[in-house]
Scaffold this motif. Structure first.
Motif, short mmCIF file in Angstrom:
data_model
loop_
_atom_site.label_atom_id
_atom_site.label_comp_id
_atom_site.label_asym_id
_atom_site.label_seq_id
_atom_site.Cartn_x
_atom_site.Cartn_y
_atom_site.Cartn_z
N ARG A 1 0.68 -1.14 0.02
CA ARG A 1 0.02 -0.10 -0.07
C ARG A 1 0.82 1.27 -0.13
O ARG A 1 0.72 1.95 -1.13
CB ARG A 1 -1.03 -0.14 1.18
CG ARG A 1 -2.03 -0.91 1.16
CD ARG A 1 -3.14 -0.56 0.07
NE ARG A 1 -4.24 -1.62 -0.06
CZ ARG A 1 -5.36 -1.40 0.58
NH1 ARG A 1 -5.38 -0.38 1.58
NH2 ARG A 1 -6.40 -2.13 0.60
N THR A 2 1.59 1.47 1.02
CA THR A 2 2.43 2.73 1.20
C THR A 2 3.75 2.32 1.82
O THR A 2 3.81 1.25 2.48
CB THR A 2 1.62 4.01 1.91
OG1 THR A 2 1.57 3.45 3.26
CG2 THR A 2 0.48 4.28 1.32
N VAL B 1 -7.18 -12.33 -13.56
CA VAL B 1 -6.93 -11.28 -12.39
C VAL B 1 -6.81 -10.11 -13.01
O VAL B 1 -5.87 -10.07 -14.03
CB VAL B 1 -5.97 -11.77 -11.60
CG1 VAL B 1 -5.13 -10.51 -10.83
CG2 VAL B 1 -6.47 -12.88 -10.55
N ASP B 2 -7.37 -9.11 -12.70
CA ASP B 2 -7.10 -7.71 -13.59
C ASP B 2 -5.98 -6.95 -12.92
O ASP B 2 -5.30 -6.56 -13.61
CB ASP B 2 -8.31 -7.07 -13.67
CG ASP B 2 -9.06 -6.58 -12.39
OD1 ASP B 2 -8.53 -7.33 -11.21
OD2 ASP B 2 -10.03 -5.96 -12.41
N GLU B 3 -6.12 -6.60 -11.71
CA GLU B 3 -4.83 -5.91 -10.94
C GLU B 3 -4.33 -6.92 -9.91
O GLU B 3 -4.94 -7.47 -9.00
CB GLU B 3 -5.63 -4.78 -10.21
CG GLU B 3 -6.23 -3.76 -11.09
CD GLU B 3 -5.12 -2.96 -12.03
OE1 GLU B 3 -4.02 -3.01 -11.57
OE2 GLU B 3 -5.55 -2.39 -13.04
N ALA B 4 -3.08 -6.90 -9.94
CA ALA B 4 -2.36 -7.72 -9.04
C ALA B 4 -2.36 -7.47 -7.70
O ALA B 4 -2.46 -8.25 -6.66
CB ALA B 4 -1.02 -8.06 -9.46
N ALA B 5 -2.23 -6.15 -7.27
CA ALA B 5 -2.42 -5.63 -5.96
C ALA B 5 -3.00 -4.34 -5.85
O ALA B 5 -3.09 -3.59 -7.09
CB ALA B 5 -0.85 -5.43 -5.44
N PRO B 6 -3.61 -3.76 -4.73
CA PRO B 6 -3.17 -4.61 -3.33
C PRO B 6 -4.04 -5.65 -3.20
O PRO B 6 -3.89 -6.53 -2.45
CB PRO B 6 -3.34 -3.27 -2.24
CG PRO B 6 -4.30 -2.50 -3.17
CD PRO B 6 -4.01 -2.46 -4.53
N ARG B 7 -5.28 -5.55 -3.70
CA ARG B 7 -6.34 -6.80 -3.93
C ARG B 7 -6.88 -7.11 -5.04
O ARG B 7 -7.49 -6.03 -5.86
CB ARG B 7 -7.40 -6.36 -2.84
CG ARG B 7 -7.11 -5.93 -1.24
CD ARG B 7 -8.35 -5.39 -0.59
NE ARG B 7 -9.37 -6.81 -0.55
CZ ARG B 7 -10.58 -6.32 0.29
NH1 ARG B 7 -10.78 -5.26 0.52
NH2 ARG B 7 -11.26 -7.53 0.26
#
Length: 723
Positions: free
Chosen positions: A204-205, A659-665
């Motif tokens: 995240r940060t 899966v479209d976006e690996a992170a953060p979820r």
């Protein structure tokens, strides 16, 4: 040879003349004058640096600088020649550039029993004494002095030289969350590092902190929301910290100015000194490094219009940057970088599909030089995470699966392990006799997602779990078992369990082979996987009940990511054979000649349920492609998954899960073949696991298994008295 057994004495006729011998196995070696004097001075302080200034004051006090430089260099050469030593790979005399020399061989101090010597005084009538007799008498007196000094000196040396301290490992930080990329201050007493902060989700940060070694409290230097600050380093005077900043995955586009920043080490206003062209994934484990001369900052960045990374240097005075490495476009590029102690050389890691290698290049630009010969020559290493020079510039320390040491000149190309410091060690950093590094801990697990319909999912349950990485799962054709990869024994091995996760059974016993991506045969009686027991990745088949695996590829290239055809007669796999890029190949399931299927890259492939198309992902490009099995051109189907997440898709009867976006979820989506519409099936609770065959569908379409990274933390460790 016993170089420590050197009787010597100072003669009153010479400012520092040495009278003595050097012998090897009883045979006298010719070494006289200043070279012998230099060796004697080095032997007085074995393991310690004798500076050039000390040598000049003691042996060349009256000479000009030019004469001293020439004389010392010549003397050291003579010493090495006599000892059979080499400057590039020393066993006795080590050069510390611009500082001095150190004797690194073993010095044994013998016990010498002084003998009683009778000295006959000269007669009171010297005029009656024969000249030859006078010479013999003075030689006898001088020899007596030599014996006396030789007897006393070992005891003086033995008391003067302390025993070297043994390295001592202590925790540096124990905060919750992820602390990484430590950088020791010029005084060696403070450390700067990146920290996600407590209770922050993975990826995240992160912010930059500093702390005093030996104290618990850390000072936060940066606190901008929605950013990941990383890779700090100190200015040579310790007044400023330089670091990189990249937008966090959750930040809105255009809200963060990524690039290189500076901030006062005691806190204060930060300023951006250079813009960059980074993408988040590869760069956050890299460093921004400040040369010890204060003039230059080095970092990795993507050249405009390119997908790979290269090394750039930033002039601190003008804030102008220029590219100094030019990796092949087919490589992933040059990510991590480190300055030598004298600021003249940059070492960096070049990442390619074949592995990771160490290169060096003059900091002022010039010809790069490769120091290592790929993973097979690096003691089985699967990859490296950071590098740093030792304080004397002699060696380079590499992080990754433990710490590794190579000679900075490339004399010894094979990496040697640094013993006793743990199994994982990322982002090493050396200052003086202190070494700091990060110890990561990650835990990936496998989940079972029930499907009532193609887009109607229940709640996922944890299927395969341990405190080590578990991944690459696939349900058997009859739905009774699941095969997966687990690191729970300390190595990545193939395991089988019941479909509810019970009764796990280890199938392979191939430590240091990095087994991965197991797939069931159509009959369910065999499992294919890839592994590299000899360094080169090949395909193996093993019985579902266990037993010795059978190797089915022997090409000199690398083979990986296998998958059976729908009818079980063929195996699709990726290979770089022929020295080219990764492409999909096809061979009989029991082994035999292979034929190339794709021409424009391909990594993980699967046949469509109707047998009309071959779908596949590429390693270094986002998206999913398909190729008609009857012949024709490839076409791109969707823009996901992201690079590195090539296994996060699976084919259903009427569409594709991905899966479209690996992170953060990560979100699991479904693309309908007929309507071409996408639907969100389930939101994963944590990020996808990069480099994994991350998801697969049961043969009846009623369940899906997928992997995710549930925990990723790291702490900092400190090694005192590191050499």
């Amino acid at each position: 040879m016993n170089p420590g057994n050197l009787p010597w004495a100072k003669s009153p006729q010479s400012r520092t003349a040495v009278v003595g011998e050097l012998r090897k196995n009883g045979v006298k070696i010719r070494l006289q004058g200043q070279p012998l004097e230099v060796l004697a001075l080095l032997l007085e302080r074995p393991g310690q640096v004798v500076t050039r200034e000390e040598l000049q004051q003691k042996l060349w006090a009256g000479d000009t600088f030019v004469d001293f430089e020439h004389g010392l260099n010549k003397a050291i050469s003579r010493v090495r020649e006599a000892l059979g030593d080499e400057a590039d790979n020393p066993r006795f005399v080590e050069t510390l550039p611009r500082r001095g020399y150190r004797f690194i061989g073993t010095v044994e101090i013998p016990t010498v029993t002084p003998s009683t010597t009778t000295v006959i005084a000269p007669t009171s009538e010297p005029s009656q004494q024969h000249p030859k007799r006078r010479v013999r008498l003075w030689m006898f007196v001088l020899a007596s002095l030599v014996i006396a000094v030789a007897a006393i000196l070992p005891f003086v040396r033995r008391q003067a030289v302390p025993a070297p301290k043994q390295p001592r490992l202590v925790p540096l930080t124990t905060y919750t969350g992820r602390e990484y990329e430590p950088a020791l201050a010029p005084d060696g007493n403070r450390v700067a590092f990146a920290w996600s902060g407590p209770d922050v989700s993975i990826g995240r940060t992160a912010s930059i902190y500093i702390k005093q070694i030996g104290e618990e409290q850390a000072l936060r230097l940066t606190s901008v929301p929605g950013v990941i600050d990383f890779g700090p380093d100190w200015s040579p005077d310790g007044a400023y910290i330089v670091f990189g900043r990249s937008p966090a995955p959750t930040s809105a586009p255009g809200t963060v100015e990524q690039g290189i920043y500076m901030v006062p080490a005691m806190g204060g206003a930060e300023r951006r000194v250079h813009g960059t062209n980074w993408t988040l994934g590869p760069i956050v484990d890299s460093r921004v490094v400040w040369a010890t001369d204060g003039r230059t900052i080095a970092f990795s960045d993507r050249p405009v219009g390119q997908s790979y990374y290269a090394v750039f240097v930033l002039d601190v005075a003008t804030l102008s940057a220029r590219q100094i490495t030019f990796p092949p476009e087919s490589s992933y590029g040059d990510i991590q970088v480190a300055f030598s102690p004298d600021a003249r050389t940059l070492a960096f890691l070049r990442h390619s599909k074949d592995g990771t290698d160490v290169y060096v290049i003059p900091a002022a630009a010039g010809s790069e030089r490769r120091l290592t010969l790929d993973n097979r020559d690096l003691a089985g290493q699967s990859g490296f995470a950071g590098l740093t020079y030792t304080s004397d510039g002699h060696d380079i320390i590499l992080g990754g699966d433990g710490l590794w040491r190579i000679h900075a000149t490339g004399k010894a190309k094979r990496a040697e392990p640094v013993r006793g410091l743990g199994l994982t060690a990322f982002n090493p950093y050396i200052r003086g006799n202190r070494l700091a590094y990060a110890v990561p801990t990650w835990d990936s697990n496998v989940y079972l997602l029930p499907l009532k319909g193609e887009t109607d999912a229940g709640e996922p349950t944890k299927l395969i779990a341990s405190t080590f990485p578990d991944q690459d799962a696939q349900l058997s054709p009859d739905g009774r078992h699941v095969v997966f990869v687990s690191g729970r024994t300390g190595a990545a091995e193939i395991w089988r369990a019941n479909s509810d996760g019970s009764n796990p059974m280890q199938l392979t016993f191939l430590p240091d082979s990095n087994c991965s991506m197991p797939r069931w045969s159509a009959s369910g009686r065999e499992i294919v996987f890839n592994a590299g027991p000899q360094g080169n990745s090949d395909l193996f088949v093993i019985s579902a009940e266990g037993g010795p695996p059978r190797q089915i590829t022997t090409d000199s290239g690398n083979e990986a990511a296998p998958n059976y055809s729908r009818d079980g007669r063929w195996l699709y796999f990726t290979s770089d054979r022929g020295g080219g890029s990764w492409n999909i190949w096809k061979m009989p399931a029991q082994g035999g000649p292979a034929s190339q299927v794709t021409r424009n890259s391909g990594f993980f492939a699967s046949e469509s349920p109707d047998g009309q198309y071959l779908y596949y992902a590429k390693y270094d490009a986002p998206g999913l492609w398909r190729l008609p099995l009857s012949g024709g051109s490839e076409e791109k189907v969707i823009d996901f998954p992201a690079p590195g997440f090539f296994g996060y898709w699976t084919l259903g009867a009427n569409g594709i899960y991905y899966v479209d976006e690996a992170a953060p979820r990560a979100r699991i989506r479904f693309r309908n073949f007929r309507t071409r519409r996408d639907s969100v099936v389930k939101l994963m609770s944590n990020p996808a696991w990069i480099g994994s065959s991350g998801m697969s569908l049961s043969s009846d379409g009623t369940a899906m298994v997928f992997g995710q990274l549930d925990q990723f933390t790291s702490d900092l460790m400190l090694v005192e008295d590191f050499r």
